[in-house]
Design a protein around this motif. Structure first.
Motif, PDB file in Angstrom:
ATOM      1  N   ALA A   1      54.514  37.234  23.658  1.00 26.99           N
ATOM      2  CA  ALA A   1      53.252  36.657  24.254  1.00 26.99           C
ATOM      3  C   ALA A   1      52.189  37.374  23.829  1.00 26.99           C
ATOM      4  N   ASN A   2      52.201  38.585  23.811  1.00 24.64           N
ATOM      5  CA  ASN A   2      51.085  39.592  23.607  1.00 24.64           C
ATOM      6  C   ASN A   2      50.723  39.842  22.074  1.00 24.64           C
ATOM      7  N   VAL A   3      50.291  38.539  21.652  1.00 24.89           N
ATOM      8  CA  VAL A   3      49.897  38.722  20.145  1.00 24.89           C
ATOM      9  C   VAL A   3      48.422  39.488  19.855  1.00 24.89           C
ATOM     10  N   GLY A   4      48.531  40.399  18.884  1.00 22.70           N
ATOM     11  CA  GLY A   4      47.365  40.987  18.192  1.00 22.70           C
ATOM     12  C   GLY A   4      46.470  40.170  17.292  1.00 22.70           C
ATOM     13  N   MET A   5      45.425  39.463  17.756  1.00 21.81           N
ATOM     14  CA  MET A   5      44.584  38.752  16.976  1.00 21.81           C
ATOM     15  C   MET A   5      43.040  38.772  17.270  1.00 21.81           C
ATOM     16  N   TYR A   6      42.178  38.040  16.495  1.00 26.18           N
ATOM     17  CA  TYR A   6      40.945  37.922  17.102  1.00 26.18           C
ATOM     18  C   TYR A   6      40.641  36.844  17.773  1.00 26.18           C
ATOM     19  N   ALA A   7      41.125  36.730  18.850  1.00 26.50           N
ATOM     20  CA  ALA A   7      41.554  35.758  19.939  1.00 26.50           C
ATOM     21  C   ALA A   7      39.935  35.300  20.736  1.00 26.50           C
ATOM     22  N   MET A   8      39.847  34.098  20.597  1.00 27.31           N
ATOM     23  CA  MET A   8      38.640  33.416  21.143  1.00 27.31           C
ATOM     24  C   MET A   8      38.862  32.535  22.326  1.00 27.31           C
ATOM     25  N   GLY A   9      39.856  31.591  22.212  1.00 22.69           N
ATOM     26  CA  GLY A   9      40.225  30.613  23.507  1.00 22.69           C
ATOM     27  C   GLY A   9      41.368  30.436  23.402  1.00 22.69           C
ATOM     28  N   VAL A  10      41.781  29.662  24.644  1.00 19.71           N
ATOM     29  CA  VAL A  10      43.144  29.348  24.979  1.00 19.71           C
ATOM     30  C   VAL A  10      43.300  28.008  25.483  1.00 19.71           C
ATOM     31  N   ALA A  11      44.322  27.184  25.216  1.00 18.18           N
ATOM     32  CA  ALA A  11      44.698  25.971  25.596  1.00 18.18           C
ATOM     33  C   ALA A  11      45.834  26.013  26.564  1.00 18.18           C
ATOM     34  N   ILE A  12      46.295  25.181  27.384  1.00 23.10           N
ATOM     35  CA  ILE A  12      47.539  25.077  28.321  1.00 23.10           C
ATOM     36  C   ILE A  12      47.930  23.711  28.127  1.00 23.10           C
ATOM     37  N   GLY A  13      49.210  23.681  28.028  1.00 23.48           N
ATOM     38  CA  GLY A  13      49.901  22.340  28.188  1.00 23.48           C
ATOM     39  C   GLY A  13      51.196  22.156  27.844  1.00 23.48           C
ATOM     40  N   ASP A  14      51.930  21.349  28.567  1.00 18.76           N
ATOM     41  CA  ASP A  14      53.480  21.078  28.068  1.00 18.76           C
ATOM     42  C   ASP A  14      53.556  20.242  27.225  1.00 18.76           C
ATOM     43  N   TYR A  15      53.257  20.688  25.482  1.00 25.36           N
ATOM     44  CA  TYR A  15      53.237  19.819  24.499  1.00 25.36           C
ATOM     45  C   TYR A  15      54.521  19.248  24.079  1.00 25.36           C
ATOM     46  N   ASP A  16      55.693  20.267  24.530  1.00 27.49           N
ATOM     47  CA  ASP A  16      56.973  19.647  24.017  1.00 27.49           C
ATOM     48  C   ASP A  16      57.698  18.948  25.258  1.00 27.49           C
ATOM     49  N   LYS A  17      56.966  18.683  26.294  1.00 25.96           N
ATOM     50  CA  LYS A  17      57.684  17.945  27.334  1.00 25.96           C
ATOM     51  C   LYS A  17      59.061  18.620  27.810  1.00 25.96           C
ATOM     52  N   ASP A  18      59.031  19.910  28.222  1.00 21.37           N
ATOM     53  CA  ASP A  18      60.094  20.575  28.530  1.00 21.37           C
ATOM     54  C   ASP A  18      60.038  21.233  30.049  1.00 21.37           C
ATOM     55  N   GLN A  19      58.931  20.856  30.669  1.00 21.12           N
ATOM     56  CA  GLN A  19      58.608  21.248  32.174  1.00 21.12           C
ATOM     57  C   GLN A  19      58.062  22.874  32.286  1.00 21.12           C
ATOM     58  N   ASP A  20      57.652  23.144  31.141  1.00 20.31           N
ATOM     59  CA  ASP A  20      57.022  24.441  31.116  1.00 20.31           C
ATOM     60  C   ASP A  20      55.760  24.351  30.308  1.00 20.31           C
ATOM     61  N   LEU A  21      54.886  25.424  30.660  1.00 19.95           N
ATOM     62  CA  LEU A  21      53.467  25.304  29.953  1.00 19.95           C
ATOM     63  C   LEU A  21      53.454  26.237  28.581  1.00 19.95           C
ATOM     64  N   ASP A  22      53.046  25.610  27.687  1.00 22.23           N
ATOM     65  CA  ASP A  22      52.828  26.181  26.348  1.00 22.23           C
ATOM     66  C   ASP A  22      51.366  26.534  26.108  1.00 22.23           C
ATOM     67  N   TYR A  23      51.085  27.531  25.332  1.00 24.66           N
ATOM     68  CA  TYR A  23      49.791  28.131  25.030  1.00 24.66           C
ATOM     69  C   TYR A  23      49.460  28.125  23.674  1.00 24.66           C
ATOM     70  N   TYR A  24      48.048  27.736  23.461  1.00 23.55           N
ATOM     71  CA  TYR A  24      47.468  27.896  21.854  1.00 23.55           C
ATOM     72  C   TYR A  24      46.418  28.643  22.046  1.00 23.55           C
ATOM     73  N   ILE A  25      46.207  29.496  21.141  1.00 27.41           N
ATOM     74  CA  ILE A  25      45.175  30.638  21.058  1.00 27.41           C
ATOM     75  C   ILE A  25      44.387  30.343  19.839  1.00 27.41           C
ATOM     76  N   THR A  26      43.094  30.383  19.773  1.00 27.94           N
ATOM     77  CA  THR A  26      42.395  30.364  18.506  1.00 27.94           C
ATOM     78  C   THR A  26      41.967  31.657  18.203  1.00 27.94           C
ATOM     79  N   ASN A  27      41.509  31.702  16.938  1.00 31.55           N
ATOM     80  CA  ASN A  27      41.602  32.926  16.327  1.00 31.55           C
ATOM     81  C   ASN A  27      40.631  33.019  14.972  1.00 31.55           C
ATOM     82  N   ILE A  28      40.048  34.249  14.501  1.00 33.39           N
ATOM     83  CA  ILE A  28      39.732  34.111  13.099  1.00 33.39           C
ATOM     84  C   ILE A  28      41.124  34.121  12.056  1.00 33.39           C
TER      85      ILE A  28
END
Length: 671
Positions: free
Chosen positions: A314-341
């Motif tokens: 989970a602890n990715v090293g990047m130029y992180a700017m923003g985060v999206a939260i959602g169960d995009y794969d429909k498996d009853q837990d939350l996934d995360y998308y993190i924007t970057n350079i």
């Protein structure tokens, strides 16, 4: 069968006409978008639009940018091109979502919804004039005193404190920063989030801070800057004292994280009923990477945070700017998308405390614009076309970087449409449909917030852009994308209220339609510098009703609704819950459970704390919520055997004599 993957241009020429057909394939069927007819002897081009040919309509989603038309005329100004957010909330409780937008070097603005598709700027009348004296960066809204009105918290640059405004309920706000005990905490603050971290019924505030002192690594042989060595500021965590004041407890609760924060979000990633914390850090490769902090409130009967182990991915090293939260794969837990350079990161939650980077597989890397790196900021998962799959929006915008990390001057925003689970591909993939859907601004986007502003059942978008000066040649005004969805798909909106006007941030809602089931979370700030509407929105596709809706509140309260008709906004109240286990700190009966192995094949063992030999009830449910078995024991563990159970996702619920309960997701696999 072909998935939606390519747009085909079919050209025909006759002695009289030249024709072009724009054709897309949908599940093996040809769908014609438009027909262009050009008479050979005349320059006029006629367009005839088709929503579909031969078959049921394809889910057409088109956004039209209408900021000026609907009355939104504002720009966020900041000389260093940083910050700029928007918060979507109903500030006057009239049932229509309003928009608060940062001003940067200008006054904050508040756009009141006129209920007719337009907005009126009322910030001056609302008492926001003094904000012109501050350099604001982000905004969130939440009810800090449980009076049923959304108050507003704004972050600012280094030389001034962050600002807290109390909603007076008459269309005005009063700035109460000093009175609330917040004026002495000054930093370059870039992000904030609300959540009730200790389950006392009052929301607390997390503030992410940025760079204290800039430092660089130098390649002396090449005479160039080769990396970053910044010193960043510790973050703040303000605990609500229930009397209108706050106490800073970041360091004492191990939540101060000294990375260069650009986004933060309280989120219950492990589905245990308390709010964990994700901090998204810029320069993570060089300073401190992204941090996921686990809330130990329920496990230890006190609030403290523990950083998740690096093996979780989970602890990715990047130029992180923003985060999206959602169960995009429909498996009853939350996934995360993190924007970057450059390459963004899609972290698929495996439900066992670990994540898998599925960015490339899913097709959402968004690495380059031309030959240079993109720069991602605000982002969110939401169902733009109501087809019952979460899509993904990314707001991109230029900012300069060192030569080894050169960024593109033009960064088109992206809209990735979810293609659903593919047995052949072995997972969920997305396709970039930005241009086809009317998305493609390529200037200096920053914040992103969503809401159904016209109450028509589809989600609209606000994108903030940053301007470095007030010169008209360089001003980039706020974008307002109205969703022009044209299909017959259905939807459901849920407005959740807790007892005593407590905020609902952290509430989990699970929708069930046949064999389909997926999760949504209401959060108090995420994206970049922004906050989305707190009204949960589910696209239902062709379903005319939802089989069930399960709402889980922080601390354990639950509501279950069945056979819910589509195309309505449902208002639900926590006090109607049949079972609830929301206790004060001295009443909470705390215990933990462990399920091993998980995933399992032949059997799994459920273990729990039972020092006093209480009677525990162990219940097993399938993914739809149907009971599979129930056992009672005075021991501290129970064996669950597979027997005739099919592979899939199940839920174990353990209940003690006092009504305290814990739920754990388990996965049955064939090995």
């Amino acid at each position: 069968m072909l998935s939606i993957s390519k747009l085909y241009i079919l050209k025909f020429r006759t002695p009289t006409y030249y024709l072009e057909l724009m054709v897309r394939w949908l599940d093996g069927w040809m769908v014609m978008y438009c027909l262009t007819i050009q008479p050979s002897s005349h320059p006029t081009i006629l367009f005839i639009l088709f929503s579909s040919v031969l078959l049921p309509s394809y889910a057409q989603t088109t956004f039209i940018e209408k900021a000026q038309e609907v009355g939104i005329d504002h720009y966020f100004q900041n000389g260093n091109l940083m910050g700029g957010g928007a918060a979507v909330f109903d500030f006057n409780n009239d049932g229509w979502e309003d928009i608060w937008i940062n001003g940067g070097s200008h006054r904050e603005v508040l756009y009141q919804n006129n209920k007719n598709g337009t907005f009126k700027e009322v910030g001056g009348l609302a008492g926001l004039g003094n904000t012109a004296n501050y350099r604001t960066t982000s905004v969130i809204a939440g009810d800090i005193d449980n009076d049923g009105l959304r108050d507003v918290f704004i972050t600012t640059r280094e030389d001034t404190p962050n600002l807290l405004f109390r909603n007076n309920g008459d269309g005005t706000f009063t700035e109460i920063t000093e009175k609330a005990g917040l004026s002495e905490f000054v930093a370059w603050s870039t992000t904030a989030a609300f959540a009730d971290i200790n389950l006392d019924g009052y929301i607390d505030i997390y503030v992410g801070n940025y760079v204290e002192e800039f430092g660089y690594l130098v390649d002396r042989r090449a005479q160039i800057l080769s990396g970053y060595d910044h010193e960043c500021q510790p973050n703040f965590l303000f605990l609500n004292q229930q009397d209108g004041t706050f106490k800073e407890v970041g360091a004492s609760l191990h939540a101060a994280d000294e990375g260069c924060a650009l986004a933060s979000a309280f989120t219950d990633f492990d589905n245990d009923g308390d709010m964990d914390l994700m901090v998204v850090n810029d320069y993570g490769q060089w300073v401190i990477p992204n941090t996921l902090l686990i809330n130990q409130q329920l496990e230890m009967a006190q609030t403290t945070f523990t950083e998740i182990d690096s093996s979780s991915n989970a602890n990715v090293g990047m130029y992180a700017m923003g985060v999206a939260i959602g169960d995009y794969d429909k498996d009853q837990d939350l996934d995360y998308y993190i924007t970057n350079i450059g390459r963004n990161a899609l972290l698929q939650n495996m439900g066992d405390g670990t994540f898998v980077d599925t960015t490339r597989f899913a097709g959402v890397e968004d690495t380059y614009a031309d030959s240079n790196f993109t720069v991602g900021w605000g982002t969110d998962f939401f169902d733009v076309d109501n087809d019952a799959d979460l899509d993904l929006f990314v707001a991109n915008g230029f900012i300069s970087a060192l030569s080894f990390n050169k960024t593109s001057l033009k960064n088109p925003d992206r809209l990735f449409l979810n293609q659903g689970y593919s047995e052949e591909k072995g997972g969920v993939t997305f396709i970039d449909e930005s241009a086809a859907c009317g998305i493609g601004d390529s200037s200096t986007a920053r914040g992103l917030a969503k809401g159904d502003f016209d109450n028509d059942g589809d989600l609209d978008i606000v994108v903030t852009r940053v301007s470095g000066t007030s010169s008209s040649a360089y001003v980039r005004k706020i974008l307002y994308y109205e969703n022009q969805l044209n299909n017959t798909y259905n939807w459901l909106k849920i407005k959740v209220k807790r007892k005593d006007n407590q905020e609902v941030f952290g509430t989990h809602l699970r929708i069930v339609i046949g064999a389909d089931s997926w999760l949504s979370e209401i959060n108090g700030g995420s994206s970049h510098a922004s906050q989305h509407s707190s009204i949960a929105h589910f696209g239902l596709g062709t379903a005319t009703h939802a089989d069930s809706l399960i709402i889980n509140f922080l601390g354990g309260g639950q509501l279950v609704y069945t056979d819910i008709s589509a195309n309505q906004e449902l208002e639900v109240l926590e006090e109607n819950a049949v079972t609830t286990s929301v206790f004060s700190n001295d009443e909470r009966n705390v215990f933990s459970i462990k399920v091993q192995p998980n995933p399992f094949n032949a059997y799994t063992i459920v273990s729990f704390d039972n020092p006093n030999a209480q009677t525990f009830s162990i219940q097993l449910f399938d993914v739809v919520g149907l009971p599979i078995l129930r056992k009672e024991t005075t021991n501290n563990q129970v064996k669950i055997e597979r027997k005739n159970m099919p592979t899939g996702i199940y839920f174990i619920k353990v209940i003690n004599e006092n009504g305290g309960s814990r739920i754990e997701k388990i996965i049955l696999q064939n090995w």
